[in-house]
Write an enzyme that holds these catalytic residues in place. Structure first.
Site, short mmCIF file in Angstrom:
data_model
loop_
_atom_site.label_atom_id
_atom_site.label_comp_id
_atom_site.label_asym_id
_atom_site.label_seq_id
_atom_site.Cartn_x
_atom_site.Cartn_y
_atom_site.Cartn_z
N PHE A 34 0.85 -1.19 0.00
CA PHE A 34 0.00 0.00 0.00
C PHE A 34 0.89 1.25 0.00
N GLY A 35 0.56 2.20 -0.87
CA GLY A 35 1.34 3.44 -0.92
C GLY A 35 2.25 3.54 -2.14
N GLY A 36 2.47 2.42 -2.83
CA GLY A 36 3.18 2.47 -4.11
C GLY A 36 4.70 2.59 -4.00
N THR A 37 5.28 2.93 -5.15
CA THR A 37 6.74 2.91 -5.31
C THR A 37 7.44 3.96 -4.45
N GLY A 174 23.70 -0.28 -15.24
CA GLY A 174 22.88 0.90 -15.47
C GLY A 174 23.66 2.13 -15.04
N ILE A 178 18.78 5.70 -10.81
CA ILE A 178 18.83 4.73 -9.71
C ILE A 178 20.25 4.24 -9.50
N ALA A 179 20.96 4.00 -10.61
CA ALA A 179 22.34 3.52 -10.51
C ALA A 179 23.20 4.53 -9.75
N GLU A 181 22.29 7.03 -7.73
CA GLU A 181 21.88 7.27 -6.34
C GLU A 181 22.39 6.13 -5.44
N HIS A 436 24.12 37.67 1.03
CA HIS A 436 25.57 37.50 1.00
C HIS A 436 26.03 36.99 2.35
C1 LIG Z 1 14.45 3.84 -6.49
C2 LIG Z 1 13.56 4.96 -6.96
C3 LIG Z 1 13.77 6.23 -6.48
C4 LIG Z 1 12.97 7.28 -6.92
N1 LIG Z 1 13.21 8.52 -6.44
C5 LIG Z 1 12.46 9.56 -6.87
C6 LIG Z 1 12.68 10.87 -6.38
O1 LIG Z 1 13.57 11.10 -5.57
N2 LIG Z 1 11.90 11.87 -6.84
C7 LIG Z 1 10.92 11.65 -7.76
O2 LIG Z 1 10.25 12.60 -8.17
N3 LIG Z 1 10.67 10.39 -8.24
C8 LIG Z 1 11.41 9.36 -7.81
N4 LIG Z 1 11.15 8.10 -8.28
C9 LIG Z 1 10.05 7.90 -9.22
C10 LIG Z 1 8.70 7.81 -8.46
O3 LIG Z 1 8.82 6.84 -7.44
C11 LIG Z 1 7.59 7.42 -9.42
O4 LIG Z 1 7.56 8.31 -10.52
C12 LIG Z 1 6.24 7.48 -8.72
O5 LIG Z 1 6.26 6.76 -7.51
C13 LIG Z 1 5.14 6.94 -9.63
O6 LIG Z 1 3.92 6.97 -8.95
P1 LIG Z 1 2.63 6.21 -9.52
O7 LIG Z 1 1.53 6.58 -8.63
O8 LIG Z 1 2.52 6.47 -10.98
O9 LIG Z 1 2.97 4.67 -9.40
P2 LIG Z 1 3.29 3.77 -8.12
O10 LIG Z 1 3.65 4.54 -6.93
O11 LIG Z 1 4.27 2.76 -8.61
O12 LIG Z 1 1.90 3.08 -7.79
C14 LIG Z 1 1.37 2.08 -8.59
C15 LIG Z 1 0.74 1.03 -7.72
O13 LIG Z 1 -0.09 0.23 -8.54
C16 LIG Z 1 0.00 -1.12 -8.12
N5 LIG Z 1 -0.37 -1.94 -9.27
C17 LIG Z 1 0.26 -2.07 -10.45
N6 LIG Z 1 -0.42 -2.88 -11.28
C18 LIG Z 1 -1.52 -3.28 -10.59
C19 LIG Z 1 -2.61 -4.12 -10.91
N7 LIG Z 1 -2.73 -4.71 -12.09
N8 LIG Z 1 -3.56 -4.33 -9.95
C20 LIG Z 1 -3.47 -3.72 -8.74
N9 LIG Z 1 -2.46 -2.91 -8.40
C21 LIG Z 1 -1.51 -2.69 -9.30
C22 LIG Z 1 1.46 -1.26 -7.71
O14 LIG Z 1 1.62 -2.33 -6.80
C23 LIG Z 1 1.75 0.10 -7.08
O15 LIG Z 1 1.57 0.08 -5.68
C24 LIG Z 1 11.93 7.02 -7.85
C25 LIG Z 1 11.70 5.73 -8.31
C26 LIG Z 1 12.50 4.69 -7.87
C27 LIG Z 1 12.24 3.31 -8.37
N1 LIG Z 2 15.71 11.33 -7.94
C1 LIG Z 2 14.73 10.97 -8.76
O1 LIG Z 2 13.87 11.75 -9.15
C2 LIG Z 2 14.66 9.55 -9.24
C3 LIG Z 2 15.42 8.56 -8.63
C4 LIG Z 2 15.33 7.27 -9.12
C5 LIG Z 2 14.50 6.98 -10.19
N2 LIG Z 2 13.77 7.97 -10.76
C6 LIG Z 2 12.90 7.72 -11.92
O2 LIG Z 2 12.89 6.34 -12.22
C7 LIG Z 2 13.29 6.15 -13.56
C8 LIG Z 2 14.01 4.85 -13.70
O3 LIG Z 2 15.32 4.95 -13.13
P1 LIG Z 2 16.52 4.14 -13.77
O4 LIG Z 2 17.78 4.62 -13.17
O5 LIG Z 2 16.21 2.69 -13.73
O6 LIG Z 2 16.41 4.56 -15.29
P2 LIG Z 2 17.21 5.63 -16.16
O7 LIG Z 2 16.49 5.72 -17.43
O8 LIG Z 2 17.53 6.86 -15.40
O9 LIG Z 2 18.62 4.90 -16.40
C9 LIG Z 2 18.72 3.60 -16.90
C10 LIG Z 2 20.02 3.52 -17.68
O10 LIG Z 2 20.32 2.17 -17.91
C11 LIG Z 2 20.77 2.04 -19.24
N3 LIG Z 2 20.59 0.66 -19.69
C12 LIG Z 2 19.45 0.08 -20.15
N4 LIG Z 2 19.69 -1.21 -20.46
C13 LIG Z 2 21.00 -1.44 -20.17
C14 LIG Z 2 21.84 -2.58 -20.26
N5 LIG Z 2 21.39 -3.75 -20.72
N6 LIG Z 2 23.13 -2.45 -19.87
C15 LIG Z 2 23.60 -1.27 -19.39
N7 LIG Z 2 22.85 -0.16 -19.29
C16 LIG Z 2 21.57 -0.25 -19.68
C17 LIG Z 2 19.96 3.05 -20.01
O11 LIG Z 2 20.59 3.35 -21.23
C18 LIG Z 2 19.94 4.21 -19.04
O12 LIG Z 2 21.04 5.05 -19.19
C19 LIG Z 2 14.15 7.37 -13.89
O13 LIG Z 2 14.17 7.63 -15.26
C20 LIG Z 2 13.48 8.45 -13.11
O14 LIG Z 2 12.45 9.02 -13.88
C21 LIG Z 2 13.83 9.25 -10.30
#
Ligand SMILES: Cc1cc2nc3c(=O)[nH]c(=O)nc-3n(C[C@H](O)[C@H](O)[C@H](O)COP(=O)(O)OP(=O)(O)OC[C@H]3O[C@@H](n4cnc5c(N)ncnc54)[C@H](O)[C@@H]3O)c2cc1C
Ligand SMILES: NC(=O)c1ccc[n+]([C@@H]2O[C@H](COP(=O)([O-])OP(=O)(O)OC[C@H]3O[C@@H](n4cnc5c(N)ncnc54)[C@H](O)[C@@H]3O)[C@@H](O)[C@H]2O)c1
Length: 452
Positions: A34-37, A174, A178-179, A181, A436
């Site tokens: 609950f609460g998502g990603t 990658g 994510i890589a 961070e 400043h």
């Molecule tokens: C490691 C990481 C770090 C990140 N850091 C940042 C950041 O610092 N700043 C930022 O702006 N963004 C960041 N992001 C991106 C951000 O998390 C996402 O863009 C955002 O959470 C997306 O929200 P959403 O509501 O679209 O989806 P989600 O939060 O993913 O919610 C979707 C929900 O739907 C559920 N679901 C999926 N399919 C089904 C189904 N068929 N039936 C029922 N439930 C289902 C899933 O379980 C999930 O809980 C990060 C992402 C990752 C992976």
């Molecule tokens: N601080 C934040 O806002 C934050 C933090 C984490 C994630 N996110 C979101 O989540 C998304 C996903 O993050 P991410 O880091 O997985 O994606 P990303 O798109 O930032 O980076 C993935 C990288 O992996 C490379 N890649 C793909 N396949 C590969 C392979 N086989 N071998 C080597 N490299 C390969 C791609 O070319 C790309 O450069 C981001 O694009 C961003 O929108 C945001």
């Protein structure tokens, strides 16, 4: 068959249900936590790891200031308990309990949803219908075939934050958000980190100057292998080996896969409901969040070109408004879009890169300013931080801004505001006083450096 006024798939941004809907019958469907990603495995826990990593890096650099601080290691269970035990899990479980026990108009389904027809969903063995449906199903890690075919165990953002022991050597496949961070987090905590990507720089989607300078800084902390296709992945005993196209190898004790995220629409049987998708799997929506199926809306990672939480939140506000006010539709606003990468040095950006501005045909002025050339930068002994601003010579408006360095995600906010409100670069530089000697003088000087 149960019928609802509204069905919502996904409890990330989909859970931001406005009070206006308190009288509507709502099916809220969640297959995972609950609460998502963002809450469980994304933005929030990663930043709760990044903060201690920043503290460690500051301590390691303190000798340059004449201060003797040293890092003696991490208590990983304590750190994880602070993040998950005291914060994340409590919020996720509390949020679920609240929806289940205290919202009489909401029925929570804790299972996977899929469409079986027009505005019809199958979940937990039941078929339900709704007048309107919001798809907020998010995205998941994309795992290259090379990894799945190899059978070698790997982590993603979904499990690495609960790892039991700090790996001595962490391999990261990658080179994006994510890589970089997690590379920062694990190298600060004490792992030796290898990061690999196929292009010639890390964070290749950033402005070129940022990507090049960041890559240079990263090479001082991590083993960075670029321009490399990974062609082999094996495990022998506890050692994982990546082999690259040029025959070179990298070995480690754990592998993190961070090669992008795919939208979850492919698991929803969208065709059954007449919901169209783009070639990359995102659900097609118009500027109001409407899909190709009447009464079905989508928002966030499942449909948006921007996988960012502040974008998903904004899209949720627009879609919930539109669901409740069909006569007065609002539109998504994706201009002056900001983002930050919470790596080290921190990266923040808004709007266009220099190349994007040139490709769009603008006659531009570009200025850069190093953090190390303002008084606060001297105080910090900063060698890497810089800002870059791109402005339109014709209008004087800021087209893009890019920062690398200490607290960039905070520093950039004044530029985001100027872009959102249509303030010119000259107005922004001259019509206010800048404190400043704060680090914000980097922005002031950079604006003054624009030849407009
Ligand atoms: C490691 C990481 C770090 C990140 N850091 C940042 C950041 O610092 N700043 C930022 O702006 N963004 C960041 N992001 C991106 C951000 O998390 C996402 O863009 C955002 O959470 C997306 O929200 P959403 O509501 O679209 O989806 P989600 O939060 O993913 O919610 C979707 C929900 O739907 C559920 N679901 C999926 N399919 C089904 C189904 N068929 N039936 C029922 N439930 C289902 C899933 O379980 C999930 O809980 C990060 C992402 C990752 C992976
Ligand atoms: N601080 C934040 O806002 C934050 C933090 C984490 C994630 N996110 C979101 O989540 C998304 C996903 O993050 P991410 O880091 O997985 O994606 P990303 O798109 O930032 O980076 C993935 C990288 O992996 C490379 N890649 C793909 N396949 C590969 C392979 N086989 N071998 C080597 N490299 C390969 C791609 O070319 C790309 O450069 C981001 O694009 C961003 O929108 C945001």
């Amino acid at each position: 068959m149960k019928h609802f006024d509204l069905a919502i798939i996904g409890t990330g941004s989909g859970n931001a249900i406005p009070e206006e809907l308190n009288d509507a019958s709502i099916a809220l469907i969640e297959a995972g936590r609950f609460g998502g990603t963002c809450l469980n495995v994304g933005c929030i826990p990663t930043k709760m790891y990044v903060y201690p990593a920043d503290v460690i890096e500051d301590a390691k650099a303190a000798h340059e200031l004449g201060v003797d601080l040293s890092y003696h290691g991490v208590d990983l269970p304590l750190l994880q308990d602070r993040i998950f035990g005291r914060r994340i899990d409590v919020i996720a479980e509390g949020g679920e309990r609240y929806r289940k026990d205290e919202c009489p108009n909401i029925t929570v389904f804790s299972d996977m949803a899929r469409f079986t027809g027009d505005k019809t969903i199958e979940v937990a063995g039941e078929h339900i219908t709704a007048d309107q449906i919001i798809v907020a199903a998010g995205s998941r890690p994309q795992i290259p075939d090379l990894v799945t075919d190899s059978g070698v165990p790997y982590y993603t953002n979904e499990d690495i934050m609960r790892i039991e022991r700090l790996p001595k050597r962490l391999l990261i496949l990658g080179s994006g958000y994510i890589a970089t961070e997690f590379a920062h987090v694990f190298s600060a905590l004490g792992s030796k980190v290898m990061v690999t990507g196929r292009s010639d720089v890390l964070i290749k989607h950033q402005d070129r100057d940022v990507a090049v300078r960041f890559t240079r800084a990263a090479r001082e902390r991590w083993d960075v292998r670029l321009g490399q296709e990974t062609t082999g992945l094996t495990k022998d005993g506890d050692t994982i080996t990546l082999t690259f196209a040029d025959g070179s190898t990298a070995t480690g004790d754990a592998l993190l896969v961070a090669t992008g995220r795919i939208p979850n629409g492919d698991r929803l049987n969208l065709a059954a409901a007449g919901i169209d998708t783009h070639g990359d799997g995102r659900i097609k929506v118009d500027q109001h969040g409407r899909t190709s199926a009447a009464g079905v809306w989508a928002l966030g990672d499942v449909s948006s070109p921007y996988q960012l939480k502040h974008v998903a939140n904004h899209e949720a506000r627009v879609v919930f408004h539109n669901v409740t006010h069909p006569e007065k539709l609002r539109s998504f606003r994706h201009d002056a879009l900001p983002a930050a990468i919470f790596t080290h040095p921190q990266i923040a950006s808004v709007g266009m890169s220099e190349q994007e501005a040139r490709d769009a045909g603008y006659d531009i002025a570009v200025a850069t300013q190093n953090f190390g050339d303002v008084a606060y930068g001297w105080a910090m002994e900063d060698h890497v931080g810089f800002s870059k601003i791109i402005a339109d010579k014709k209008t004087g408006l800021i087209l893009g801004a890019h920062l690398m360095g200490h607290q960039s995600a905070i520093l950039i906010q004044s530029l985001i505001q100027a872009m959102a409100l249509g303030t010119t670069a000259k107005q922004m530089a001259e019509d206010q006083l800048w404190i400043h000697p704060s680090l914000s003088e980097v922005i002031e000087n950079c604006l003054l450096g624009l030849e407009l």
